[in-house]
Structure formats: structure tokens, C-alpha cells
Scaffold this motif. Structure first.
Motif, PDB file in Angstrom:
ATOM      1  N   PRO A  36       0.809  -1.223   0.000  1.00 49.69           N
ATOM      2  CA  PRO A  36       0.000   0.000   0.000  1.00 49.69           C
ATOM      3  C   PRO A  36       0.844   1.277   0.000  1.00 49.69           C
ATOM      4  O   PRO A  36       0.446   2.284  -0.601  1.00 49.69           O
ATOM      5  N   ILE A  37       2.006   1.222   0.618  1.00 54.78           N
ATOM      6  CA  ILE A  37       2.902   2.385   0.613  1.00 54.78           C
ATOM      7  C   ILE A  37       3.397   2.638  -0.813  1.00 54.78           C
ATOM      8  O   ILE A  37       3.482   3.784  -1.262  1.00 54.78           O
ATOM      9  N   LEU A  38       3.697   1.566  -1.536  1.00 54.26           N
ATOM     10  CA  LEU A  38       4.117   1.710  -2.935  1.00 54.26           C
ATOM     11  C   LEU A  38       2.998   2.324  -3.777  1.00 54.26           C
ATOM     12  O   LEU A  38       3.261   3.142  -4.663  1.00 54.26           O
ATOM     13  N   VAL A  39       1.764   1.940  -3.503  1.00 55.16           N
ATOM     14  CA  VAL A  39       0.616   2.513  -4.214  1.00 55.16           C
ATOM     15  C   VAL A  39       0.501   4.003  -3.895  1.00 55.16           C
ATOM     16  O   VAL A  39       0.322   4.825  -4.805  1.00 55.16           O
ATOM     17  N   LEU A  40       0.615   4.363  -2.632  1.00 58.90           N
ATOM     18  CA  LEU A  40       0.544   5.781  -2.253  1.00 58.90           C
ATOM     19  C   LEU A  40       1.653   6.582  -2.945  1.00 58.90           C
ATOM     20  O   LEU A  40       1.412   7.688  -3.443  1.00 58.90           O
ATOM     21  N   ALA A  41       2.853   6.030  -2.984  1.00 57.95           N
ATOM     22  CA  ALA A  41       3.975   6.724  -3.631  1.00 57.95           C
ATOM     23  C   ALA A  41       3.714   6.914  -5.124  1.00 57.95           C
ATOM     24  O   ALA A  41       3.985   7.989  -5.677  1.00 57.95           O
ATOM     25  N   GLU A  42       3.165   5.903  -5.766  1.00 54.35           N
ATOM     26  CA  GLU A  42       2.843   5.996  -7.193  1.00 54.35           C
ATOM     27  C   GLU A  42       1.788   7.075  -7.437  1.00 54.35           C
ATOM     28  O   GLU A  42       1.900   7.860  -8.380  1.00 54.35           O
ATOM     29  N   LEU A  43       0.784   7.123  -6.572  1.00 53.61           N
ATOM     30  CA  LEU A  43      -0.267   8.137  -6.721  1.00 53.61           C
ATOM     31  C   LEU A  43       0.281   9.540  -6.471  1.00 53.61           C
ATOM     32  O   LEU A  43      -0.117  10.495  -7.143  1.00 53.61           O
ATOM     33  N   LYS A  44       1.178   9.653  -5.537  1.00 56.47           N
ATOM     34  CA  LYS A  44       1.780  10.962  -5.264  1.00 56.47           C
ATOM     35  C   LYS A  44       2.631  11.403  -6.449  1.00 56.47           C
ATOM     36  O   LYS A  44       2.561  12.554  -6.885  1.00 56.47           O
ATOM     37  N   ASN A  45       3.411  10.482  -6.993  1.00 54.70           N
ATOM     38  CA  ASN A  45       4.359  10.830  -8.050  1.00 54.70           C
ATOM     39  C   ASN A  45       3.701  11.017  -9.412  1.00 54.70           C
ATOM     40  O   ASN A  45       4.123  11.871 -10.190  1.00 54.70           O
ATOM     41  N   LYS A  46       2.671  10.220  -9.709  1.00 54.19           N
ATOM     42  CA  LYS A  46       2.086  10.244 -11.051  1.00 54.19           C
ATOM     43  C   LYS A  46       0.667  10.783 -11.106  1.00 54.19           C
ATOM     44  O   LYS A  46       0.077  10.866 -12.172  1.00 54.19           O
ATOM     45  N   GLY A  47       0.077  11.094  -9.951  1.00 46.88           N
ATOM     46  CA  GLY A  47      -1.288  11.593  -9.941  1.00 46.88           C
ATOM     47  C   GLY A  47      -2.294  10.452  -9.987  1.00 46.88           C
ATOM     48  O   GLY A  47      -1.931   9.278  -9.908  1.00 46.88           O
ATOM     49  N   PRO A  48      -3.587  10.785 -10.123  1.00 43.68           N
ATOM     50  CA  PRO A  48      -4.637   9.761 -10.113  1.00 43.68           C
ATOM     51  C   PRO A  48      -4.387   8.677 -11.169  1.00 43.68           C
ATOM     52  O   PRO A  48      -3.996   8.982 -12.299  1.00 43.68           O
ATOM     53  N   ARG A  49      -4.593   7.425 -10.753  1.00 43.49           N
ATOM     54  CA  ARG A  49      -4.333   6.279 -11.640  1.00 43.49           C
ATOM     55  C   ARG A  49      -5.464   5.272 -11.525  1.00 43.49           C
ATOM     56  O   ARG A  49      -6.105   5.148 -10.483  1.00 43.49           O
ATOM     57  N   LYS A  50      -5.680   4.528 -12.620  1.00 42.25           N
ATOM     58  CA  LYS A  50      -6.628   3.419 -12.581  1.00 42.25           C
ATOM     59  C   LYS A  50      -5.972   2.257 -11.837  1.00 42.25           C
ATOM     60  O   LYS A  50      -4.746   2.121 -11.822  1.00 42.25           O
ATOM     61  N   GLN A  51      -6.813   1.416 -11.245  1.00 43.92           N
ATOM     62  CA  GLN A  51      -6.302   0.269 -10.497  1.00 43.92           C
ATOM     63  C   GLN A  51      -5.491  -0.654 -11.400  1.00 43.92           C
ATOM     64  O   GLN A  51      -4.476  -1.203 -10.971  1.00 43.92           O
ATOM     65  N   SER A  52      -5.911  -0.819 -12.633  1.00 47.24           N
ATOM     66  CA  SER A  52      -5.168  -1.685 -13.553  1.00 47.24           C
ATOM     67  C   SER A  52      -3.759  -1.146 -13.806  1.00 47.24           C
ATOM     68  O   SER A  52      -2.802  -1.919 -13.921  1.00 47.24           O
ATOM     69  N   GLU A  53      -3.629   0.169 -13.874  1.00 51.34           N
ATOM     70  CA  GLU A  53      -2.307   0.783 -14.048  1.00 51.34           C
ATOM     71  C   GLU A  53      -1.441   0.543 -12.816  1.00 51.34           C
ATOM     72  O   GLU A  53      -0.256   0.230 -12.925  1.00 51.34           O
ATOM     73  N   LEU A  54      -2.055   0.684 -11.649  1.00 47.60           N
ATOM     74  CA  LEU A  54      -1.318   0.457 -10.405  1.00 47.60           C
ATOM     75  C   LEU A  54      -0.859  -0.989 -10.290  1.00 47.60           C
ATOM     76  O   LEU A  54       0.261  -1.259  -9.842  1.00 47.60           O
ATOM     77  N   ALA A  55      -1.718  -1.914 -10.687  1.00 49.95           N
ATOM     78  CA  ALA A  55      -1.372  -3.339 -10.618  1.00 49.95           C
ATOM     79  C   ALA A  55      -0.115  -3.611 -11.444  1.00 49.95           C
ATOM     80  O   ALA A  55       0.800  -4.315 -10.990  1.00 49.95           O
ATOM     81  N   GLU A  56      -0.056  -3.024 -12.625  1.00 45.86           N
ATOM     82  CA  GLU A  56       1.089  -3.241 -13.497  1.00 45.86           C
ATOM     83  C   GLU A  56       2.362  -2.644 -12.913  1.00 45.86           C
ATOM     84  O   GLU A  56       3.409  -3.287 -12.887  1.00 45.86           O
ATOM     85  N   VAL A  57       2.274  -1.426 -12.423  1.00 47.18           N
ATOM     86  CA  VAL A  57       3.447  -0.727 -11.897  1.00 47.18           C
ATOM     87  C   VAL A  57       3.964  -1.383 -10.616  1.00 47.18           C
ATOM     88  O   VAL A  57       5.176  -1.563 -10.443  1.00 47.18           O
ATOM     89  N   VAL A  58       3.056  -1.724  -9.716  1.00 42.98           N
ATOM     90  CA  VAL A  58       3.451  -2.280  -8.416  1.00 42.98           C
ATOM     91  C   VAL A  58       3.779  -3.765  -8.527  1.00 42.98           C
ATOM     92  O   VAL A  58       4.474  -4.315  -7.697  1.00 42.98           O
ATOM     93  N   GLY A  59       3.274  -4.411  -9.583  1.00 41.00           N
ATOM     94  CA  GLY A  59       3.579  -5.815  -9.784  1.00 41.00           C
ATOM     95  C   GLY A  59       2.675  -6.763  -9.019  1.00 41.00           C
ATOM     96  O   GLY A  59       3.104  -7.833  -8.590  1.00 41.00           O
TER      97      GLY A  59
END
Length: 143
Positions: A36-59
Motif C-alpha cells: 500500500p505504501i508503494l501505491v501511495l507513492a505511485e499516486l503521489k508521483n504520477k497523480g490519479p491512476r486506474k487500479q489496472s495501471e497500479l497493478a502493473e506498476v506495483v507488480g
């Protein structure tokens, strides 16, 4: 000296990671793990994201990201935004509370990092990082 096998290497890596995760969890004021911390960091760095995008980035799988997202929404660390053009499209956005939680997590992570790598000389730390990047590069080439 006994020959090292892959299972010893995996065990040592997992053991070190588990020790750090336990230490982090004991200090962090939210009931969250590292993903969840990785998800928060991704949202902070890249702005609002779809869950599918987050799944790919976070692995993680889409199902795992759904569980993480639900937990983050319940804790008011992220909010769901529906797009005006297509109400089926939902993006996650980090909240101010989420930014505070991420900042706390990063502070604790830095403290753990400093404590952990304090046992290395600067030369040893540079060599450790060089070897880590070499392993990552080799692993990526194997795909």
C-alpha cells in the motif's frame, strides 16, 4: 567453505526483508504493509491512476490492488474519482491524509535504511548497490 546454493541466497534475502518489514510495521501508525505504501507513492508521483495501471506498476494482480485500494479508501488515504466522460472509469487519488501517511512511512523507511546500512563502509555500500543493480539487470535480460 561450503558451496552456496540458490535456496540459501533466497532465504538470506527473505530473512533480511522480513526483519525490515517487522521493524517498519512496529513503528508505522497505520495498519498497512509495504505494497500500500508503494501505491501511495505511485499516486503521489504520477497523480490519479486506474487500479489496472497500479497493478502493473506495483507488480500485483488486479485483485490484490482492489484489496489494497479498498483498505486505503477505508482509511481515507485515497479517494475514488469517477471520470465525467465514462462513469465506469475510476481513478484513485491520494488524499492529504495519504500524503501524511506516506511522509511518515518514508521517514521510518529512511531510519531503518540508515540503521541497516550503518554497518557497511562506503566502499561496501557501493559494492552492495553495484551487485544489486547487476542482479536486476541480469534478471530483466532473462525475461
Amino acid at each position: 567453505m561450503e558451496k552456496i546454493n540458490i535456496f540459501q541466497l533466497i532465504n538470506a534475502t527473505e530473512h533480511l526483508c522480513n526483519l525490515n518489514i517487522i521493524q517498519f510495521s512496529q513503528k508505522f501508525s497505520y495498519p498497512l504493509g509495504i505494497s500500500p505504501i508503494l501505491v501511495l507513492a505511485e499516486l503521489k508521483n504520477k497523480g490519479p491512476r486506474k487500479q489496472s495501471e497500479l497493478a502493473e506498476v506495483v507488480g500485483h494482480t488486479k485483485g490484490a490492488i482492489t484489496n489494497i485500494s479498498n483498505k486505503l479508501v477505508k482509511l481515507a488515504l485515497v479517494e475514488r474519482l469517477q471520470e465525467e466522460e465514462d462513469r465506469r472509469t475510476v481513478r484513485l487519488k491520494i488524499t492529504d491524509k495519504g500524503l501524511d501517511a506516506l511522509q511518515e512511512a518514508q521517514k521510518i523507511g529512511n531510519e531503518i535504511y540508515i540503521d541497516l546500512f550503518d554497518s557497511f563502509s562506503e566502499t561496501e555500500l557501493n559494492e552492495y548497490l553495484r551487485l544489486q543493480y547487476k542482479l536486476i539487470e541480469h534478471s530483466q535480460q532473462q525475461k
